[in-house]
Design an enzyme around this catalytic site. Structure first.
Site, PDB file in Angstrom:
ATOM      1  N   ASP A 189       0.850  -1.178   0.000  1.00 23.18           N
ATOM      2  CA  ASP A 189       0.000   0.000   0.000  1.00 23.18           C
ATOM      3  C   ASP A 189       0.894   1.238   0.000  1.00 23.18           C
ATOM      4  OD1 ASP A 189      -2.264   1.703   0.465  1.00 23.18           O
ATOM      5  OD2 ASP A 189      -3.215   0.036   1.526  1.00 23.18           O
TER       6      ASP A 189
ATOM      7  N   ASP B  21      -3.030   4.492  -2.561  1.00 24.65           N
ATOM      8  CA  ASP B  21      -4.084   5.098  -1.755  1.00 24.65           C
ATOM      9  C   ASP B  21      -4.565   6.411  -2.381  1.00 24.65           C
ATOM     10  OD1 ASP B  21      -5.469   4.935   0.885  1.00 24.65           O
ATOM     11  OD2 ASP B  21      -4.460   6.840   1.257  1.00 24.65           O
TER      12      ASP B  21
ATOM     13  N   GLU C  78      -6.613   3.393  -5.885  1.00 21.74           N
ATOM     14  CA  GLU C  78      -7.854   3.600  -5.148  1.00 21.74           C
ATOM     15  C   GLU C  78      -8.393   4.953  -5.577  1.00 21.74           C
ATOM     16  OE1 GLU C  78      -9.764   4.029  -0.702  1.00 21.74           O
ATOM     17  OE2 GLU C  78      -7.921   5.031  -1.253  1.00 21.74           O
TER      18      GLU C  78
ATOM     19  N   HIS D 104     -10.895  -2.751   4.170  1.00 21.24           N
ATOM     20  CA  HIS D 104     -10.705  -2.287   5.547  1.00 21.24           C
ATOM     21  C   HIS D 104     -11.458  -0.989   5.851  1.00 21.24           C
ATOM     22  CE1 HIS D 104      -8.114  -0.017   3.018  1.00 21.24           C
ATOM     23  NE2 HIS D 104      -7.923   0.873   3.987  1.00 21.24           N
ATOM     24  N   ASP D 105     -12.122  -0.410   4.842  1.00 20.40           N
ATOM     25  CA  ASP D 105     -12.880   0.831   5.055  1.00 20.40           C
ATOM     26  C   ASP D 105     -14.388   0.590   5.036  1.00 20.40           C
ATOM     27  OD1 ASP D 105     -10.594   2.446   5.123  1.00 20.40           O
ATOM     28  OD2 ASP D 105     -10.633   2.793   2.957  1.00 20.40           O
TER      29      ASP D 105
HETATM   30  O1  TEU Z   1      -9.394   5.721   1.980  1.00 21.36           O
HETATM   31  C1  TEU Z   1      -9.859   6.669   1.082  1.00 21.36           C
HETATM   32  C2  TEU Z   1     -11.166   7.239   1.311  1.00 21.36           C
HETATM   33  O2  TEU Z   1     -11.631   8.029   0.515  1.00 21.36           O
HETATM   34  C3  TEU Z   1     -11.859   6.968   2.587  1.00 21.36           C
HETATM   35  O3  TEU Z   1     -12.343   8.193   3.005  1.00 21.36           O
HETATM   36  C4  TEU Z   1     -12.964   6.032   2.430  1.00 21.36           C
HETATM   37  O4  TEU Z   1     -13.822   6.423   1.420  1.00 21.36           O
HETATM   38  C5  TEU Z   1     -13.656   6.080   3.752  1.00 21.36           C
HETATM   39  O5  TEU Z   1     -12.808   5.470   4.660  1.00 21.36           O
HETATM   40  C6  TEU Z   1     -14.941   5.378   3.730  1.00 21.36           C
HETATM   41  O6  TEU Z   1     -15.670   5.942   4.781  1.00 21.36           O
HETATM   42  C7  TEU Z   1      -8.031   5.501   2.030  1.00 21.36           C
HETATM   43  C8  TEU Z   1      -7.719   4.358   2.943  1.00 21.36           C
HETATM   44  O7  TEU Z   1      -8.249   3.169   2.398  1.00 21.36           O
HETATM   45  C9  TEU Z   1      -8.239   4.671   4.311  1.00 21.36           C
HETATM   46  O8  TEU Z   1      -8.090   3.595   5.194  1.00 21.36           O
HETATM   47  C10 TEU Z   1      -7.481   5.877   4.787  1.00 21.36           C
HETATM   48  O9  TEU Z   1      -8.002   6.289   6.021  1.00 21.36           O
HETATM   49  C11 TEU Z   1      -7.562   7.036   3.793  1.00 21.36           C
HETATM   50  O10 TEU Z   1      -7.317   6.644   2.465  1.00 21.36           O
HETATM   51  C12 TEU Z   1      -6.516   8.073   4.117  1.00 21.36           C
HETATM   52  O11 TEU Z   1      -5.247   7.595   3.809  1.00 21.36           O
END
Ligand code: TEU
Length: 543
Positions: free
Chosen positions: A96, A191, A243, A317-318
């Protein structure tokens, strides 16, 4: 950079996969220990969420040193061992790369704060903030020390956006990418990479918290092409996935068309917003099937026709667990899990499995706000209270939407802490671990079904290479598509509901061959009845 389209990626959240030291946090040795498990599942590539030094304000997405391993997870020697053991089992690693922002603890930011103008230009500093909002709540700008200026942070205050317009920044970041590539990784997940291109002059943007002002800016494509050329571009089989936050098909075609030499594929999130009320995450609404079906069809067809490539996924994970969002898990957990799996593993694109998905893990069902750790969830709870919600209402929303839902420890067996650790884990284990765990599920229905799907993609080029065409668009209950390669044809039907549904089978498939289903003894004919959450894939034998 031509990728192998037969490959399947498995995502590991290192903090929660397997703890070998007893400190309650997963580690690299834990991943090494479980490589045979991953090989048995059949996946080819493992994406690891960030394990670099970080104050962990955002669980590692706030990086303070890009070229080291956080001692919490192990050492560089562990990392090298992991690559080696992976190779022996046919498993490569995808790292990542968080290149849009770094932690305010990073030495670049610290030097900048101390007055070093060279490093000040690494960040986005302005005299006047714009009206943009942080994705984690509040303004996207915070005071830059006592200079009277403000620095941009599209995420947490501790995640300062990097200034990609500065060639020194790009050079440093490309060095980071090459550092890990030279260590033997075979892929990268970038990311929020479609946010790196900021305009020279930043302006207020009242629409959608300011997103249009910094999302998918045209210069982003130039930066990605530069990175491709400076790092992984010439590596055969190398896999890169961007992403893409709030992106468009048009842009994803540009990001992923091979001849443009940007990335191999893109994640988009539109299909995971079909249970948002008015586009807002912190709301509760049943998912809108027609919207989901429409999005899958539109993305599937347009990416297919335009020669782009999608990353296919429901979980990461989000996101809360897809089973809790789309399926009646009380009654049909196994049917629902296998149907969801087939609906992406047989589609066009590269499938991603998020740890625990292959055993049908569910949201943890926490009882109190005290169980949550995620910065976004904690902020959201406060904001919901400020907006006038009662504590019970705010809690119910966080419980349904929190990112911690998927971050709970992997459930290996029914012993204490789900076999994840000998100690109390950093995030509480889900309530279901005694029945839903690897030990019981390996001979259950879900894990073996994933194994079959992964094998099918390896063996049948119509799955890995075929075109995508929407089918049964008018159905209110079935998401269906056809794949086509030469004169071969495959039809995939997915009943997204607990009610049976009968349809007229397309003539080409009436005498077809059932490739896979999550129910036994499927008979084909002119009429076909799909059982609750049934998935069914049929190869046409007529050509
Ligand atoms: O997430 C990107 C992102 O846009 C997040 O706001 C996502 O849409 C949100 O978590 C959903 O509610 C990436 C990573 O995957 C995330 O874990 C990080 O917190 C974020 O970037 C910042 O690096």
């Amino acid at each position: 950079m031509v990728i192998d389209k037969r490959q399947v990626v498995y995502q590991i959240y290192p903090k929660s996969f397997k703890d070998t030291t007893g400190n309650g946090v997963g580690d690299l040795q834990g991943i090494i220990e479980k490589i045979p498990y991953l090989a048995d599942l059949g996946v080819d590539m493992v994406w690891l969420n960030p394990f670099y030094p970080s104050p962990q304000r955002d669980n590692g997405y706030d990086i303070s040193d890009y070229q080291a391993v956080n001692p919490l997870f192990g050492s560089m020697a562990d990392f090298e061992e992991m690559i080696e053991v992976g190779e022996k089992h046919g498993i490569a690693f995808m790292l990542d790369m968080v290149l849009n922002h770094c932690s305010t603890d990073h030495e670049w930011f610290q030097k900048a704060l101390a007055g070093d103008t060279f490093y000040q230009d690494f960040f986005i500093l302005r005299d006047e903030p714009t009206d943009w909002l942080s994705k984690f709540g509040g303004s996207a700008w915070s005071p830059f020390g006592n200079t009277g200026k403000y620095y941009l942070h599209l995420f947490d205050q501790s995640q300062a956006d990097l200034n990609w317009r500065n060639p020194h920044v790009r050079q440093e970041l490309f060095k980071v990418v090459n550092f890990w590539k030279d260590k033997g990784v075979r892929g990268f997940r970038f990311d929020v990479i479609n946010l790196i291109g900021k305009d020279d002059v930043l302006v207020d943007c009242p629409i959608n918290d300011g997103k249009p002002a910094y999302t998918d800016r045209p210069i982003t494509h130039e930066y990605l092409h530069m990175m491709n050329q400076a790092t992984f571009g010439e590596e055969e089989g190398f896999m890169t996935v961007g992403e893409m936050s709030s992106t468009t098909i048009e842009n994803c075609l540009l990001y992923t068309a091979p001849e443009r030499e940007e990335l191999s594929m893109a994640f988009n999130f539109h299909h995971l917003k079909v249970d948002y009320q008015d586009g807002q995450k912190w709301t509760i609404k049943a998912f809108d099937f027609k919207e989901l079906q429409g999005l899958f069809h539109q993305w599937g067809e347009e990416m297919s026709q335009g020669n782009g490539w999608n990353a296919l996924f429901y979980n990461n994970h989000d996101q809360p667990r897809a089973l809790n969002r789309f399926i009646d898990v009380e009654n049909f957990r196994e049917e629902g899990a296998t149907m969801l799996a087939a609906s992406i593993h047989l589609s066009r694109g590269t499938p991603y499995i998020y740890m625990g998905e292959e055993i049908g893990m569910l949201d943890p069902d926490y009882d109190s706000m005290a169980d949550y750790v995620d910065v976004e969830s904690l902020n959201a709870y406060d904001i919901l209270l400020e907006q006038g919600k009662s504590a019970a209402e705010a809690f119910a929303i966080v419980k349904a939407k929190s990112r911690d839902n998927s971050r709970t420890p992997m459930q290996w067996n029914a012993t204490a802490h789900a076999g994840f650790s000998t100690n109390t884990p950093w995030l509480k284990v889900g309530k279901t671990y005694q029945t839903i765990n690897v030990e019981t599920e390996k001979t259950g229905k879900i894990f073996p079904f994933y194994q079959r799907l992964i094998k099918l993609r390896k063996n049948l080029s119509i799955i890995s290479e075929g075109d995508y065409k929407a089918a049964y668009q008018n159905s209110d209950q079935v998401y269906a598509f056809e794949r086509q390669l030469g004169d071969e044809k495959l039809l995939v039907l997915n009943n997204f509901f607990a009610q049976e549904v009968t349809l007229d089978l397309l003539p080409d498939y009436r005498a077809g061959q059932v490739l896979i289903s999550n129910y036994p003894d499927v008979g084909l004919g002119q009429k076909l009845t799909l059982k609750p959450y049934q998935t069914l894939a049929i190869l046409s034998t007529r050509n």
